[in-house]
Design a protein around this motif. Structure first.
Motif, PDB file in Angstrom:
ATOM      1  N   ARG A 131       0.827  -1.207   0.000  1.00 39.87           N
ATOM      2  CA  ARG A 131       0.000   0.000   0.000  1.00 39.87           C
ATOM      3  C   ARG A 131       0.859   1.254   0.000  1.00 39.87           C
ATOM      4  O   ARG A 131       0.543   2.242  -0.681  1.00 39.87           O
ATOM      5  CB  ARG A 131      -0.926   0.006   1.212  1.00 39.87           C
ATOM      6  CG  ARG A 131      -1.730   1.300   1.361  1.00 39.87           C
ATOM      7  CD  ARG A 131      -2.499   1.346   2.667  1.00 39.87           C
ATOM      8  NE  ARG A 131      -3.146   2.628   2.848  1.00 39.87           N
ATOM      9  CZ  ARG A 131      -2.567   3.710   3.381  1.00 39.87           C
ATOM     10  NH1 ARG A 131      -1.300   3.650   3.799  1.00 39.87           N
ATOM     11  NH2 ARG A 131      -3.222   4.852   3.507  1.00 39.87           N
ATOM     12  N   LYS A 132       1.940   1.249   0.750  1.00 37.97           N
ATOM     13  CA  LYS A 132       2.817   2.412   0.829  1.00 37.97           C
ATOM     14  C   LYS A 132       3.368   2.765  -0.549  1.00 37.97           C
ATOM     15  O   LYS A 132       3.402   3.939  -0.941  1.00 37.97           O
ATOM     16  CB  LYS A 132       3.958   2.129   1.805  1.00 37.97           C
ATOM     17  CG  LYS A 132       4.901   3.299   2.008  1.00 37.97           C
ATOM     18  CD  LYS A 132       5.980   2.963   3.027  1.00 37.97           C
ATOM     19  CE  LYS A 132       6.930   4.136   3.245  1.00 37.97           C
ATOM     20  NZ  LYS A 132       8.004   3.786   4.233  1.00 37.97           N
ATOM     21  N   ALA A 135       0.462   4.065  -2.731  1.00 37.90           N
ATOM     22  CA  ALA A 135       0.067   5.426  -2.350  1.00 37.90           C
ATOM     23  C   ALA A 135       1.021   6.462  -2.930  1.00 37.90           C
ATOM     24  O   ALA A 135       0.600   7.496  -3.454  1.00 37.90           O
ATOM     25  CB  ALA A 135       0.018   5.542  -0.826  1.00 37.90           C
ATOM     26  N   ALA A 136       2.311   6.183  -2.843  1.00 40.04           N
ATOM     27  CA  ALA A 136       3.304   7.123  -3.370  1.00 40.04           C
ATOM     28  C   ALA A 136       3.141   7.289  -4.883  1.00 40.04           C
ATOM     29  O   ALA A 136       3.212   8.401  -5.413  1.00 40.04           O
ATOM     30  CB  ALA A 136       4.711   6.631  -3.037  1.00 40.04           C
ATOM     31  N   PHE A 138       0.394   6.725  -6.598  1.00 38.83           N
ATOM     32  CA  PHE A 138      -0.888   7.386  -6.853  1.00 38.83           C
ATOM     33  C   PHE A 138      -0.750   8.896  -6.712  1.00 38.83           C
ATOM     34  O   PHE A 138      -1.252   9.651  -7.558  1.00 38.83           O
ATOM     35  CB  PHE A 138      -1.948   6.864  -5.881  1.00 38.83           C
ATOM     36  CG  PHE A 138      -3.292   7.505  -6.054  1.00 38.83           C
ATOM     37  CD1 PHE A 138      -4.192   7.022  -6.985  1.00 38.83           C
ATOM     38  CD2 PHE A 138      -3.663   8.604  -5.293  1.00 38.83           C
ATOM     39  CE1 PHE A 138      -5.435   7.624  -7.161  1.00 38.83           C
ATOM     40  CE2 PHE A 138      -4.898   9.214  -5.453  1.00 38.83           C
ATOM     41  CZ  PHE A 138      -5.786   8.721  -6.386  1.00 38.83           C
ATOM     42  N   VAL A 139      -0.099   9.345  -5.653  1.00 36.61           N
ATOM     43  CA  VAL A 139       0.092  10.777  -5.426  1.00 36.61           C
ATOM     44  C   VAL A 139       0.830  11.412  -6.602  1.00 36.61           C
ATOM     45  O   VAL A 139       0.451  12.476  -7.107  1.00 36.61           O
ATOM     46  CB  VAL A 139       0.861  11.021  -4.111  1.00 36.61           C
ATOM     47  CG1 VAL A 139       1.306  12.479  -4.007  1.00 36.61           C
ATOM     48  CG2 VAL A 139      -0.005  10.654  -2.913  1.00 36.61           C
ATOM     49  N   ARG A 142      -1.454  11.246  -9.804  1.00 38.19           N
ATOM     50  CA  ARG A 142      -2.618  12.118  -9.687  1.00 38.19           C
ATOM     51  C   ARG A 142      -2.208  13.573  -9.915  1.00 38.19           C
ATOM     52  O   ARG A 142      -2.904  14.331 -10.611  1.00 38.19           O
ATOM     53  CB  ARG A 142      -3.271  11.968  -8.314  1.00 38.19           C
ATOM     54  CG  ARG A 142      -4.514  12.837  -8.137  1.00 38.19           C
ATOM     55  CD  ARG A 142      -5.109  12.692  -6.740  1.00 38.19           C
ATOM     56  NE  ARG A 142      -6.340  13.444  -6.616  1.00 38.19           N
ATOM     57  CZ  ARG A 142      -6.401  14.753  -6.354  1.00 38.19           C
ATOM     58  NH1 ARG A 142      -5.274  15.436  -6.172  1.00 38.19           N
ATOM     59  NH2 ARG A 142      -7.560  15.374  -6.276  1.00 38.19           N
ATOM     60  N   GLY A 228      -9.374  10.238  -3.729  1.00 40.73           N
ATOM     61  CA  GLY A 228      -8.221   9.402  -3.393  1.00 40.73           C
ATOM     62  C   GLY A 228      -7.208  10.019  -2.460  1.00 40.73           C
ATOM     63  O   GLY A 228      -6.281   9.340  -2.011  1.00 40.73           O
ATOM     64  N   THR A 229      -7.362  11.316  -2.132  1.00 43.40           N
ATOM     65  CA  THR A 229      -6.333  11.984  -1.329  1.00 43.40           C
ATOM     66  C   THR A 229      -6.246  11.425   0.087  1.00 43.40           C
ATOM     67  O   THR A 229      -5.153  11.224   0.617  1.00 43.40           O
ATOM     68  CB  THR A 229      -6.604  13.496  -1.276  1.00 43.40           C
ATOM     69  OG1 THR A 229      -7.962  13.719  -0.850  1.00 43.40           O
ATOM     70  CG2 THR A 229      -6.414  14.117  -2.654  1.00 43.40           C
ATOM     71  N   THR A 232      -4.354   8.025   0.793  1.00 45.25           N
ATOM     72  CA  THR A 232      -2.880   7.972   0.814  1.00 45.25           C
ATOM     73  C   THR A 232      -2.309   8.366   2.179  1.00 45.25           C
ATOM     74  O   THR A 232      -1.106   8.276   2.379  1.00 45.25           O
ATOM     75  CB  THR A 232      -2.289   8.900  -0.256  1.00 45.25           C
ATOM     76  OG1 THR A 232      -2.660  10.261   0.035  1.00 45.25           O
ATOM     77  CG2 THR A 232      -2.803   8.536  -1.635  1.00 45.25           C
ATOM     78  N   GLU A 233      -3.165   8.809   3.093  1.00 46.61           N
ATOM     79  CA  GLU A 233      -2.704   9.219   4.416  1.00 46.61           C
ATOM     80  C   GLU A 233      -2.419   7.998   5.286  1.00 46.61           C
ATOM     81  O   GLU A 233      -2.726   6.857   4.927  1.00 46.61           O
ATOM     82  CB  GLU A 233      -3.761  10.103   5.082  1.00 46.61           C
ATOM     83  CG  GLU A 233      -4.086  11.378   4.330  1.00 46.61           C
ATOM     84  CD  GLU A 233      -2.952  12.388   4.377  1.00 46.61           C
ATOM     85  OE1 GLU A 233      -2.058  12.240   5.244  1.00 46.61           O
ATOM     86  OE2 GLU A 233      -2.960  13.334   3.565  1.00 46.61           O
TER      87      GLU A 233
END
Length: 275
Positions: A131-132, A135-136, A138-139, A142, A228-229, A232-233
């Motif tokens: 996931r980490k 997430a990176a 995706f950020v 995006r 999606g923001t 990612t937290e």
């Protein structure tokens, strides 16, 4: 019950799915690819044995046919069948059976390798690491998409305004005589709009603005989950925000339900009017 005679007879749809279903991508921790390759090693062995079984089955059939011919010749001539004929047939048949047995023995190995691979997706540490990385990525992606979309979105109104002017000046004014002189199937071209489609399918088509508005709702969506923001937290931040979002979702559902009921009521009312 159908007799098992080939490796294909042993392969169920579930086993074929276990052989091919890849659950991880390039961002997955190394363990996923390692276990996938271990699984594929078993699959490769199964494919090798399947090919070998086909070759040995063909050889066994050839040996059987040769034995049949030898026995036919012996019957015609009264002579004995050549020594070793039956042995060749038996050895060829045993080779086929042995290959099928070897293939059958790979099935538990396939199931074990698949179970080891699938176990990763029930491992919280593996999922957290995966996931980490997701997430990176995706950020980063995006941000690139939002930037590119805003640039395109900002330019479209000008293009929508310039395009009809360009078409009008070019095809109606400067090349108007050329356009009107064209004879197509007995019909004259009345004006340049024949070529531009009166804006339909062009930069000035209202459908383009509508489409961009719809896309804008997705790309620039500020909803923390749908955009999606928030996803990612860190998990504690997400967990703390979920109750408020759940309440918002419930209110949205209630509003949608009320609107749906209102539309049904209007349809019912108008449906009873007779003329």
């Amino acid at each position: 019950m159908t007799e098992v005679t080939t490796p294909e007879d042993l392969l169920t749809p579930d086993l074929e799915f276990k052989m091919r279903d890849r659950r991880h991508g390039v961002l997955a921790p190394k363990a996923a690819e390692d276990r996938w390759q271990a699984l594929q090693a078993v699959v490769s062995e199964m494919e090798r044995l399947t090919e070998l079984h086909t070759k040995r089955a063909e050889a066994a059939e050839d040996a059987r046919l040769e034995a049949v011919k030898a026995h036919a010749r012996a019957a015609e001539s009264g002579k004995a069948v050549p020594a070793g004929t039956a042995v060749k047939v038996m050895e060829a048949r045993l080779a086929v059976d042995g290959t099928l047995r070897a293939f059958r023995d790979t099935l538990p190995k396939l199931k074990a390798a698949r179970a080891s691979y699938d176990a990763l997706f029930a491992d919280r540490e593996f999922i957290a690491e995966y996931r980490k990385a997701v997430a990176a990525e995706f950020v980063k992606r995006r941000a690139a998409v939002v930037k590119a979309f805003k640039e395109v979105d900002a330019q479209l109104p000008a293009l929508a305004e310039l395009y009809p002017l360009l078409g009008d000046f070019t095809l109606n004014h400067l090349l108007g005589d050329t356009v009107r002189a064209i004879d197509f199937n007995g019909e004259k071209m009345p004006h340049g709009g024949v070529f531009t489609g009166q804006g339909h399918g062009s930069w000035s088509d209202p459908k383009l603005r509508e489409a961009m508005a719809q896309v804008r709702g997705f790309v620039l969506n500020d909803d923390p989950i749908k955009g999606g923001t928030l996803l990612t937290e860190d998990l504690d931040t997400i967990a703390a925000a979920l109750p408020d979002i759940a309440e918002q979702r419930y209110e949205e559902w209630q509003e949608g339900l009320a609107e749906s009921r209102m539309e049904m009521r209007r349809a019912s009312i108008y449906g009873t009017i007779s003329h």
